[in-house]
Design a protein around this motif. Sequence first.
Motif, PDB file in Angstrom:
ATOM      1  N   PRO A  20       0.812  -1.213   0.000  1.00 52.08           N
ATOM      2  CA  PRO A  20       0.000   0.000   0.000  1.00 52.08           C
ATOM      3  C   PRO A  20       0.852   1.274   0.000  1.00 52.08           C
ATOM      4  CG  PRO A  20      -0.788  -1.554   1.649  1.00 52.08           C
ATOM      5  CD  PRO A  20       0.517  -2.083   1.122  1.00 52.08           C
ATOM      6  N   ALA A  21       0.390   2.271  -0.743  1.00 52.62           N
ATOM      7  CA  ALA A  21       1.002   3.595  -0.732  1.00 52.62           C
ATOM      8  C   ALA A  21       0.129   4.483   0.140  1.00 52.62           C
ATOM      9  CB  ALA A  21       1.078   4.148  -2.149  1.00 52.62           C
ATOM     10  N   CYS A  22       0.744   5.346   0.912  1.00 55.63           N
ATOM     11  CA  CYS A  22      -0.010   6.199   1.836  1.00 55.63           C
ATOM     12  C   CYS A  22       0.215   7.665   1.502  1.00 55.63           C
ATOM     13  CB  CYS A  22       0.409   5.906   3.266  1.00 55.63           C
ATOM     14  SG  CYS A  22      -0.601   6.777   4.479  1.00 55.63           S
ATOM     15  N   LEU A  23      -0.877   8.414   1.439  1.00 56.25           N
ATOM     16  CA  LEU A  23      -0.837   9.853   1.205  1.00 56.25           C
ATOM     17  C   LEU A  23      -1.363  10.540   2.456  1.00 56.25           C
ATOM     18  CD1 LEU A  23      -0.394  12.201  -0.772  1.00 56.25           C
ATOM     19  CD2 LEU A  23      -2.675  11.788  -1.661  1.00 56.25           C
ATOM     20  N   ASP A  24      -0.548  11.388   3.058  1.00 52.87           N
ATOM     21  CA  ASP A  24      -0.915  12.090   4.287  1.00 52.87           C
ATOM     22  C   ASP A  24      -1.448  13.473   3.934  1.00 52.87           C
ATOM     23  OD1 ASP A  24      -1.137  13.307   6.749  1.00 52.87           O
ATOM     24  OD2 ASP A  24       0.861  12.725   7.429  1.00 52.87           O
ATOM     25  N   PHE A  25      -2.712  13.716   4.259  1.00 52.60           N
ATOM     26  CA  PHE A  25      -3.343  15.000   3.969  1.00 52.60           C
ATOM     27  C   PHE A  25      -3.179  15.989   5.111  1.00 52.60           C
ATOM     28  CE2 PHE A  25      -5.512  12.110   1.126  1.00 52.60           C
ATOM     29  CZ  PHE A  25      -5.605  12.847  -0.035  1.00 52.60           C
ATOM     30  N   GLY A  26      -2.583  15.563   6.221  1.00 50.09           N
ATOM     31  CA  GLY A  26      -2.431  16.423   7.387  1.00 50.09           C
ATOM     32  C   GLY A  26      -3.680  16.369   8.252  1.00 50.09           C
ATOM     33  N   GLY A  27      -3.559  16.817   9.474  1.00 45.86           N
ATOM     34  CA  GLY A  27      -4.698  16.837  10.384  1.00 45.86           C
ATOM     35  C   GLY A  27      -5.236  15.453  10.710  1.00 45.86           C
ATOM     36  N   GLY A  28      -4.388  14.426  10.584  1.00 46.44           N
ATOM     37  CA  GLY A  28      -4.822  13.069  10.898  1.00 46.44           C
ATOM     38  C   GLY A  28      -5.561  12.362   9.781  1.00 46.44           C
ATOM     39  N   ILE A  29      -5.646  12.976   8.606  1.00 55.83           N
ATOM     40  CA  ILE A  29      -6.354  12.376   7.470  1.00 55.83           C
ATOM     41  C   ILE A  29      -5.348  11.736   6.531  1.00 55.83           C
ATOM     42  CG2 ILE A  29      -7.844  12.833   5.487  1.00 55.83           C
ATOM     43  CD1 ILE A  29      -8.974  15.210   7.094  1.00 55.83           C
ATOM     44  N   THR A  30      -5.578  10.450   6.212  1.00 51.96           N
ATOM     45  CA  THR A  30      -4.697   9.728   5.304  1.00 51.96           C
ATOM     46  C   THR A  30      -5.515   8.984   4.260  1.00 51.96           C
ATOM     47  OG1 THR A  30      -4.670   7.762   6.712  1.00 51.96           O
ATOM     48  CG2 THR A  30      -2.892   9.370   7.038  1.00 51.96           C
ATOM     49  N   ALA A  31      -4.870   8.722   3.136  1.00 50.21           N
ATOM     50  CA  ALA A  31      -5.443   7.872   2.092  1.00 50.21           C
ATOM     51  C   ALA A  31      -4.424   6.774   1.824  1.00 50.21           C
ATOM     52  CB  ALA A  31      -5.717   8.664   0.829  1.00 50.21           C
ATOM     53  N   THR A  32      -4.847   5.533   1.930  1.00 47.29           N
ATOM     54  CA  THR A  32      -3.970   4.399   1.672  1.00 47.29           C
ATOM     55  C   THR A  32      -4.477   3.663   0.445  1.00 47.29           C
ATOM     56  OG1 THR A  32      -3.504   4.176   4.027  1.00 47.29           O
ATOM     57  CG2 THR A  32      -2.978   2.289   2.632  1.00 47.29           C
ATOM     58  N   VAL A  33      -3.636   3.572  -0.582  1.00 49.88           N
ATOM     59  CA  VAL A  33      -3.975   2.874  -1.816  1.00 49.88           C
ATOM     60  C   VAL A  33      -3.445   1.444  -1.696  1.00 49.88           C
ATOM     61  CG1 VAL A  33      -3.750   2.843  -4.318  1.00 49.88           C
ATOM     62  CG2 VAL A  33      -3.818   5.031  -3.108  1.00 49.88           C
ATOM     63  N   ASP A  34      -4.362   0.488  -1.621  1.00 50.83           N
ATOM     64  CA  ASP A  34      -4.013  -0.911  -1.434  1.00 50.83           C
ATOM     65  C   ASP A  34      -4.376  -1.687  -2.700  1.00 50.83           C
ATOM     66  OD1 ASP A  34      -3.690  -3.535  -0.680  1.00 50.83           O
ATOM     67  OD2 ASP A  34      -4.833  -3.359   1.184  1.00 50.83           O
ATOM     68  N   HIS A  35      -3.411  -1.814  -3.604  1.00 48.01           N
ATOM     69  CA  HIS A  35      -3.649  -2.491  -4.883  1.00 48.01           C
ATOM     70  C   HIS A  35      -3.921  -3.982  -4.701  1.00 48.01           C
ATOM     71  CE1 HIS A  35      -2.838   0.931  -7.501  1.00 48.01           C
ATOM     72  NE2 HIS A  35      -1.876   1.250  -6.645  1.00 48.01           N
ATOM     73  N   ASP A  36      -3.329  -4.608  -3.680  1.00 44.48           N
ATOM     74  CA  ASP A  36      -3.547  -6.035  -3.449  1.00 44.48           C
ATOM     75  C   ASP A  36      -5.012  -6.353  -3.172  1.00 44.48           C
ATOM     76  OD1 ASP A  36      -0.907  -6.732  -3.858  1.00 44.48           O
ATOM     77  OD2 ASP A  36      -0.400  -6.727  -1.730  1.00 44.48           O
ATOM     78  N   HIS A  37      -5.703  -5.448  -2.488  1.00 45.94           N
ATOM     79  CA  HIS A  37      -7.105  -5.667  -2.137  1.00 45.94           C
ATOM     80  C   HIS A  37      -8.054  -4.795  -2.966  1.00 45.94           C
ATOM     81  CE1 HIS A  37      -4.889  -7.114   1.450  1.00 45.94           C
ATOM     82  NE2 HIS A  37      -5.705  -8.126   1.262  1.00 45.94           N
ATOM     83  N   GLY A  38      -7.514  -3.987  -3.874  1.00 45.12           N
ATOM     84  CA  GLY A  38      -8.351  -3.185  -4.765  1.00 45.12           C
ATOM     85  C   GLY A  38      -9.119  -2.076  -4.081  1.00 45.12           C
TER      86      GLY A  38
END
Length: 97
Positions: free
Chosen positions: A13-31
């Motif tokens: 998974p790749a993780c994008l940190d938006f700040g303020g405790g908000i994250t987006a995790t892209v998990d290609h293995d699980h789609g």
Amino acid sequence: MINNSSDSQSNDPACLDFGGGITATVDHDHGMVWLAAGKGFEVGLSLFDEIDGTYCEEALGLTSSGTVGFVELPCSQEQAKQLFLAAGWNPNRLEMY
């Protein structure tokens, strides 16, 4: 910036940190793309759905063809573009205002 600590060929998974405790995790293995805001709140979007994004006034709104809901998260224009790129979503479906 997307942080992926693995340099291997795996789909970690790749993780994008938006700040303020908000994250987006892209998990290609699980789609999935997992959007999290602090402890206990997480929303999943499928990598296989048609995702429409609208960026306006420092917030990204996302709707999915597979769900009825709407998700909005604070971010910059660059972070919105990075999320679409990392998820492999069609960048033509991201409108910028």
